[in-house]
Motif scaffolding. Sequence first.
Motif, short mmCIF file in Angstrom:
data_model
loop_
_atom_site.label_atom_id
_atom_site.label_comp_id
_atom_site.label_asym_id
_atom_site.label_seq_id
_atom_site.Cartn_x
_atom_site.Cartn_y
_atom_site.Cartn_z
N ARG A 136 0.82 -1.21 0.00
CA ARG A 136 0.00 0.00 0.00
C ARG A 136 0.85 1.27 0.00
O ARG A 136 0.32 2.37 -0.08
CB ARG A 136 -0.90 0.03 1.24
CG ARG A 136 -1.97 -1.06 1.24
CD ARG A 136 -2.97 -0.78 2.35
NE ARG A 136 -3.27 -1.99 3.11
CZ ARG A 136 -3.87 -2.00 4.30
NH1 ARG A 136 -4.20 -0.86 4.88
NH2 ARG A 136 -4.12 -3.13 4.92
N LEU A 137 2.16 1.11 0.14
CA LEU A 137 3.03 2.29 0.06
C LEU A 137 3.27 2.62 -1.40
O LEU A 137 3.55 1.73 -2.21
CB LEU A 137 4.40 2.00 0.70
CG LEU A 137 4.49 1.78 2.22
CD1 LEU A 137 5.94 1.46 2.60
CD2 LEU A 137 4.01 3.01 2.97
N SER A 138 3.19 3.91 -1.74
CA SER A 138 3.56 4.28 -3.10
C SER A 138 5.05 4.58 -3.13
O SER A 138 5.67 4.79 -2.08
CB SER A 138 2.73 5.48 -3.57
OG SER A 138 2.67 6.44 -2.55
N VAL A 139 5.61 4.60 -4.33
CA VAL A 139 7.02 4.95 -4.46
C VAL A 139 7.21 6.37 -3.91
O VAL A 139 6.42 7.27 -4.21
CB VAL A 139 7.47 4.88 -5.94
CG1 VAL A 139 8.87 5.47 -6.12
CG2 VAL A 139 7.43 3.44 -6.43
N GLY A 140 8.22 6.54 -3.04
CA GLY A 140 8.42 7.84 -2.43
C GLY A 140 7.70 7.98 -1.10
O GLY A 140 7.66 9.06 -0.52
N GLN A 141 7.16 6.86 -0.61
CA GLN A 141 6.47 6.90 0.67
C GLN A 141 7.18 5.99 1.67
O GLN A 141 7.71 4.94 1.29
CB GLN A 141 5.02 6.44 0.48
CG GLN A 141 4.15 6.71 1.70
CD GLN A 141 2.68 6.35 1.45
OE1 GLN A 141 2.35 5.71 0.45
NE2 GLN A 141 1.83 6.77 2.36
N ALA A 142 7.18 6.40 2.93
CA ALA A 142 7.79 5.61 3.99
C ALA A 142 6.71 5.18 4.96
O ALA A 142 5.69 5.85 5.11
CB ALA A 142 8.85 6.42 4.72
N GLY A 143 6.91 4.05 5.61
CA GLY A 143 5.93 3.58 6.59
C GLY A 143 6.59 2.97 7.81
O GLY A 143 7.61 2.27 7.69
N TYR A 144 6.03 3.26 8.96
CA TYR A 144 6.53 2.69 10.21
C TYR A 144 6.01 1.26 10.32
O TYR A 144 4.85 0.98 9.98
CB TYR A 144 6.01 3.53 11.38
CG TYR A 144 6.39 3.05 12.76
CD1 TYR A 144 7.73 2.99 13.14
CD2 TYR A 144 5.42 2.68 13.68
CE1 TYR A 144 8.08 2.57 14.42
CE2 TYR A 144 5.76 2.26 14.96
CZ TYR A 144 7.10 2.21 15.33
OH TYR A 144 7.44 1.79 16.58
N ALA A 145 6.83 0.34 10.79
CA ALA A 145 6.43 -1.06 10.87
C ALA A 145 7.20 -1.76 11.98
O ALA A 145 8.24 -1.28 12.43
CB ALA A 145 6.70 -1.77 9.54
N ALA A 146 6.67 -2.90 12.39
CA ALA A 146 7.40 -3.76 13.30
C ALA A 146 7.93 -4.95 12.52
O ALA A 146 7.39 -5.32 11.48
CB ALA A 146 6.49 -4.24 14.43
N VAL A 147 9.02 -5.52 13.02
CA VAL A 147 9.54 -6.79 12.53
C VAL A 147 9.32 -7.78 13.67
O VAL A 147 9.71 -7.50 14.80
CB VAL A 147 11.04 -6.68 12.20
CG1 VAL A 147 11.58 -8.03 11.72
CG2 VAL A 147 11.29 -5.59 11.16
#
Lengths: 361, 126
Positions: free
Chosen positions: A80-91
């Motif tokens: 769901r991220l577009s190119v040029g977008q960052a997203g916070y996530a857990a591993v």
Amino acid sequence: MATGALRRTPLYEEHKTSGARIVDFAGWEMPVQYEGIKAEHEAVRTAVGLFDVSHMGEVFFRGPQAEEAVQRLVTRDVGRLSVGQAGYAAVCYESGGTVDDVLVYRRPDDFLIVVNASNREKDLEHFRENTKDLDIEVTDESDDWALLALQGPEAVELLEGFTETDLSSIKYYRFVEGEVGGMAAILSRTGYTGEDGFEVFVRPDDAPRVWRALVGAGAAPVGLGARDTLRLEAGMCLYGNELDAKTTPLEAGIGFAVHLDKKEEFLGQEALRREREAGLRKKLVGFEVEGRGIARHDYPVVLNGETVGRVTSGTQSPTLGEAIGLALVTPEVEDEFEVVIRNRPVAARAVPLPFYKREKK
Amino acid sequence: MSVPGELSYAKTHEWMRREDDVATIGITEHAQDELGDVVFVELPEKGATYGAGDAFGAIESVKAVSDLYAPVGGEVVEVNEALNDAPEKVNEDPYGEGWIVRLRVSNEGDLFSADEYEKFLEEEAG
């Protein structure tokens, strides 16, 4: 130090020049403060501060199955991220416990995951171990990048004076490849302070010039001490405090970064689904200390004389002038409880997070 | 770092000013500088007694907590209540308005003179 030579960022000499007090942080010699934590904290809340966060790790995923690999490794649906977008996530581990919390950058031809310095080696091993069957290349380019964070209400205006890149077109959690002072940079409208601003990736050799230019233009150098008080006021997690291998992202209150419904299976998804259905075993709460004293990491939380959790982070909030904290507690804990400060139970009250929210312009 | 000549010093970085049998105690300029911005001082109760070297309270900066140790033994006769509202006095005026506690001395501690404390600081700095 027991663990061999400490590492230095490309800005170490700049920190010494600015009068920084240097401490060992995750194996790095990092500035904990320059002028003082309160003054630096206030500079970021009211004007602009500059942080060296070059100790953080940059791991790139390249190849035909890069997206598949990242989808498998992180809790966010990066599709769901577009190119040029960052997203916070857990591993996560298969157990649902947390390996790290990261920022995933979707670039035109690859993915960049920015990891915590303290978890860099562990993350790399986890990334590689769990993607062996995929046609990808995982490369640790942490030593090829310096990372500066310019944060505060005046950050954007200050940075505009040093770049031809149109900053106003970069929305929150978006990034572009551009330049700062003629030097190649990735400019990312992200941060860890609750303020507007940019995180700027530059080459190590260019970093001191960029640092000096921004400080020369009035940005206050800010150390790890104020970085911690700023992120805590903003209600943001710190790995090792709120998050660890025994704590899931749902428990730590970052469910917004966990897309349980994503089609591509991710590590920990099953465990997290089960936890969601069965109910959380513990939950993160923000609180203010009502009595006298300051709650600190690992202090017990008690309710009716029984230990019901632990403080994960606590400090005197420079902005609010109150002792604030985060705690992981059993689900039945509600608004009132006590924190044991040096053997003395002190009243505390749960408050909504974040503690501090900037006014949007 | 200022180390006033008329005071005595503990190796845990408290200073003591002696007037007859009453000792006024605070932390040194070096100690407040190491701590950074002081945001909370946990003061003892009046009437409590401590032996030399006992922890009698705690001092917190934004970042860390440190115990406070009694340079001499005795009974607490006065605490600096002003620090409840203005703990930053410890940073601003460590040897004056930033004093922490007064004890009626009942047993002596093993303390440095100003010269000895300065030497101690140099050695600690390596």
